[in-house]
Design a protein around this motif. Sequence first.
Motif, mmCIF file in Angstrom:
data_model
loop_
_atom_site.group_PDB
_atom_site.id
_atom_site.type_symbol
_atom_site.label_atom_id
_atom_site.label_comp_id
_atom_site.label_asym_id
_atom_site.label_seq_id
_atom_site.Cartn_x
_atom_site.Cartn_y
_atom_site.Cartn_z
ATOM 1 N N ILE A 84 0.825 -1.207 0.000
ATOM 2 C CA ILE A 84 0.000 0.000 0.000
ATOM 3 C C ILE A 84 0.859 1.256 0.000
ATOM 4 O O ILE A 84 0.598 2.207 -0.744
ATOM 5 N N GLU A 85 1.908 1.256 0.814
ATOM 6 C CA GLU A 85 2.758 2.431 0.943
ATOM 7 C C GLU A 85 3.563 2.712 -0.321
ATOM 8 O O GLU A 85 3.864 3.866 -0.631
ATOM 9 N N SER A 86 3.933 1.669 -1.054
ATOM 10 C CA SER A 86 4.738 1.859 -2.254
ATOM 11 C C SER A 86 3.967 2.622 -3.324
ATOM 12 O O SER A 86 4.522 3.466 -4.026
ATOM 13 N N GLY A 87 2.686 2.320 -3.469
ATOM 14 C CA GLY A 87 1.854 3.011 -4.441
ATOM 15 C C GLY A 87 2.072 2.564 -5.869
ATOM 16 O O GLY A 87 1.214 2.754 -6.725
ATOM 17 N N ASN A 88 3.200 1.953 -6.152
ATOM 18 C CA ASN A 88 3.530 1.529 -7.516
ATOM 19 C C ASN A 88 3.826 0.036 -7.604
ATOM 20 O O ASN A 88 4.589 -0.403 -8.461
#
Length: 263
Positions: free
Chosen positions: A143-147
């Motif tokens: 989720i935190e990576s976004g990519n």
Amino acid sequence: IGRRGTCVLPHTSTAGGVMDPGVFKEMGGFDGDGGPTFAAAGVREVSVSGRRFLVDLSSLGLLHFSSTGEVRVAQDAASGCQFAAKLVSREGVDTSRVSEEEEISLRHPAVVETIGVWQSDDALLRVYVTELCTGGELLDSLIESGNGMDEQLAKRHIRRAVSALFYIHARGLAHTHLRPCKVLVDAAGCVKLSVAGCLGRAADLGTAEQAVRAALSTGVFAAPELLALAEAGGEGLAAALGEAQRRTDAHVAKLPAGSLGPC
């Protein structure tokens, strides 16, 4: 090992003694949403396998919470080393769960080690003390990576997770709540499968009822075809789950020794 530990409550002169039956329920050990919490139950320390662990009840000590319980940091009173303490409700839990001794005996580089298990006399609640994975949940990383995730890193994580599943399956067991939040990351960046309170006997998942429960417990992370079978009442679902497990295990068994890698 860890069959019955002790639990310390506030305002009691019998600190370290075995909890009386029903005390959790009388103290209101469940929060407003029905999930048990350490604070609501008044649990500030537990003793399992001959060791005493102090539960961090501060906001910084909270690692995870859900409708079934919560996970907090716990410190070994003797060594000062940190572990994780998972509090869960025993209501509605499958009777097919493995014994505490079996769960504690699991030893694999990609499986989170269970140190011990405490259970209230009335069996309302359980506390699992496990090793602490400081990297958090794989789901949070995604989720935190976004990519998304780098392909090579994803391959390493999948190999580790499959290796853990193969180890569990070889012992006639099955993970009943497999999803990203059950895959943790340790200090070295390696993933480990959390199994505390999430194991059942593979043979017991052969019934339609058990198969439906296993499929629905994984929610949005379950394969669409399995959810479709579950919603249809489970006909053919047990066979589909069994075939998927057999194919995975057969594939892993053919891989060269060490191909799954240390991390």
